[in-house]
Design a protein around this motif. Structure first.
Motif, PDB file in Angstrom:
ATOM      1  N   SER A 161       0.827  -1.196   0.000  1.00 40.89           N
ATOM      2  CA  SER A 161       0.000   0.000   0.000  1.00 40.89           C
ATOM      3  C   SER A 161       0.867   1.253   0.000  1.00 40.89           C
ATOM      4  O   SER A 161       1.985   1.254   0.484  1.00 40.89           O
ATOM      5  CB  SER A 161      -0.912   0.024   1.234  1.00 40.89           C
ATOM      6  OG  SER A 161      -0.135   0.091   2.416  1.00 40.89           O
TER       7      SER A 161
ATOM      8  N   ALA B 107      -9.350  -4.741   0.293  1.00 35.55           N
ATOM      9  CA  ALA B 107      -8.580  -4.485   1.514  1.00 35.55           C
ATOM     10  C   ALA B 107      -9.332  -4.926   2.765  1.00 35.55           C
ATOM     11  O   ALA B 107      -8.715  -5.226   3.789  1.00 35.55           O
ATOM     12  CB  ALA B 107      -8.236  -3.000   1.603  1.00 35.55           C
ATOM     13  N   ARG B 108     -10.665  -4.981   2.699  1.00 38.18           N
ATOM     14  CA  ARG B 108     -11.469  -5.331   3.872  1.00 38.18           C
ATOM     15  C   ARG B 108     -11.682  -6.836   4.036  1.00 38.18           C
ATOM     16  O   ARG B 108     -12.299  -7.267   4.998  1.00 38.18           O
ATOM     17  CB  ARG B 108     -12.837  -4.649   3.771  1.00 38.18           C
ATOM     18  CG  ARG B 108     -12.796  -3.142   3.940  1.00 38.18           C
ATOM     19  CD  ARG B 108     -14.138  -2.528   3.617  1.00 38.18           C
ATOM     20  NE  ARG B 108     -14.117  -1.076   3.708  1.00 38.18           N
ATOM     21  CZ  ARG B 108     -15.055  -0.287   3.192  1.00 38.18           C
ATOM     22  NH1 ARG B 108     -16.089  -0.833   2.538  1.00 38.18           N
ATOM     23  NH2 ARG B 108     -14.961   1.020   3.316  1.00 38.18           N
ATOM     24  N   ARG B 109     -11.202  -7.604   3.117  1.00 37.44           N
ATOM     25  CA  ARG B 109     -11.420  -9.051   3.199  1.00 37.44           C
ATOM     26  C   ARG B 109     -10.770  -9.628   4.452  1.00 37.44           C
ATOM     27  O   ARG B 109      -9.727  -9.150   4.926  1.00 37.44           O
ATOM     28  CB  ARG B 109     -10.869  -9.736   1.942  1.00 37.44           C
ATOM     29  CG  ARG B 109     -11.720  -9.464   0.700  1.00 37.44           C
ATOM     30  CD  ARG B 109     -11.012  -9.924  -0.549  1.00 37.44           C
ATOM     31  NE  ARG B 109     -10.896 -11.349  -0.660  1.00 37.44           N
ATOM     32  CZ  ARG B 109     -11.734 -12.146  -1.343  1.00 37.44           C
ATOM     33  NH1 ARG B 109     -12.776 -11.616  -1.955  1.00 37.44           N
ATOM     34  NH2 ARG B 109     -11.531 -13.445  -1.417  1.00 37.44           N
TER      35      ARG B 109
ATOM     36  N   PRO C 106      -6.278 -11.289   3.923  1.00 37.67           N
ATOM     37  CA  PRO C 106      -5.579 -10.414   2.973  1.00 37.67           C
ATOM     38  C   PRO C 106      -4.806 -11.204   1.925  1.00 37.67           C
ATOM     39  O   PRO C 106      -4.319 -12.306   2.186  1.00 37.67           O
ATOM     40  CB  PRO C 106      -4.621  -9.612   3.872  1.00 37.67           C
ATOM     41  CG  PRO C 106      -5.184  -9.744   5.258  1.00 37.67           C
ATOM     42  CD  PRO C 106      -5.845 -11.091   5.309  1.00 37.67           C
ATOM     43  N   SER C 107      -4.699 -10.622   0.748  1.00 37.79           N
ATOM     44  CA  SER C 107      -3.952 -11.256  -0.331  1.00 37.79           C
ATOM     45  C   SER C 107      -2.460 -11.243   0.000  1.00 37.79           C
ATOM     46  O   SER C 107      -1.920 -10.228   0.441  1.00 37.79           O
ATOM     47  CB  SER C 107      -4.201 -10.515  -1.641  1.00 37.79           C
ATOM     48  OG  SER C 107      -5.571 -10.497  -1.953  1.00 37.79           O
ATOM     49  N   THR C 108      -1.813 -12.370  -0.214  1.00 37.72           N
ATOM     50  CA  THR C 108      -0.394 -12.494   0.110  1.00 37.72           C
ATOM     51  C   THR C 108       0.483 -12.679  -1.123  1.00 37.72           C
ATOM     52  O   THR C 108       1.700 -12.598  -1.031  1.00 37.72           O
ATOM     53  CB  THR C 108      -0.168 -13.687   1.059  1.00 37.72           C
ATOM     54  OG1 THR C 108      -0.694 -14.874   0.443  1.00 37.72           O
ATOM     55  CG2 THR C 108      -0.873 -13.449   2.395  1.00 37.72           C
TER      56      THR C 108
END
Length: 254
Positions: free
Chosen positions: A73, A202-204, A207-209
């Motif tokens: 980010s 972003a709120r999931r 988080p995506s890694t």
């Protein structure tokens, strides 16, 4: 005693803000692409030419955009002091081009009562031929067939979008293109959708890694976006055009 001390300090800060800073607040600056005088003139002329377009006119437009989403980010922690409601004053705008690293490019289109699938641009650079093969034929031409002769396609002035091969493809399919002023992402309503998509990802809970999980998250959240949201941002074109004229071609809130 602890609560009383905290209250006293907070009240003192409020007084300082009110009497010394004149009600200013620390906020992140708005980041926009740089505009020259020529850019502002072209934007103003374009908006005047489309000032009389109605909601029905804009409803025939498929707005498209390429967007980048990054695993890292950009917090932009730099703050400025400003009053509420003054975010888009020239002195409160930071103009710069940002090119995030480790990012994924996606393409999508929206219009009233519809959207395209989210297309992930795989490894490599988007060229004119790739744009034809991956975007125009599988996505845009389908909407042209469904909407009919009133269909209008909007894309920006990226080099790959403006090749002769791309224009020949659009002409052969009878697709009318909406002329678009340079440096005008703020006029494109799909920009708002891209912001909403990024917030949803972003709120999931998980988080995506890596790139694969980010791609999956983007596609899932894209399909979940309410159609009413897409319709509302397309209908906002009336306000966008009016606002840009009022600001003489300058940056508009979006």
């Amino acid at each position: 005693m602890i609560c009383r001390r905290f209250t006293t300090r907070w009240t003192s800060w409020q007084l300082l803000s009110k009497y010394l800073l004149g009600g200013l607040h620390a906020r992140r600056p708005v980041v926009c692409v740089p505009l020259t005088r020529q850019h502002r003139t072209a934007r103003l002329q374009w908006c005047r030419e489309h000032h009389n377009w109605t909601e029905q006119d804009w409803a025939c437009v498929l707005f498209s955009d390429d967007s980048r989403f990054s695993l890292s980010s950009d917090c932009r922690r730099q703050l400025i002091w400003r009053e509420s409601g003054t975010a888009y004053r020239p002195e409160n705008i930071q103009e710069k081009d940002r090119y995030p690293t480790c990012s994924i490019m996606v393409w999508a289109g929206i219009m009233i009562n519809g959207r395209t699938r989210l297309h992930v641009v795989a490894n490599g650079t988007m060229t004119g031929q790739r744009y034809i093969d991956e975007v125009l034929h599988p996505h845009v031409c389908l909407f042209r067939g469904a909407v009919g002769d009133k269909f209008v396609f909007m894309d920006d002035n990226a080099t790959c979008h403006r090749t002769l091969a791309v224009q020949d493809c659009l002409d052969s399919e009878g697709i009318q293109r909406l002329v678009w002023p340079a440096r005008s992402p703020d006029l494109n309503p799909i920009e708002n959708v891209g912001e909403a998509l990024g917030r949803q990802v972003a709120r999931r809970n998980y988080p995506s890694t890596n790139k694969n999980t980010l791609i999956r998250a983007l596609k899932e959240e894209w399909d979940k976006l309410p159609q009413q949201l897409l319709d509302n941002v397309v209908q906002s074109m009336l306000r966008h055009v009016e606002c840009c004229i009022t600001l003489h071609g300058g940056h508009i809130p979006y």
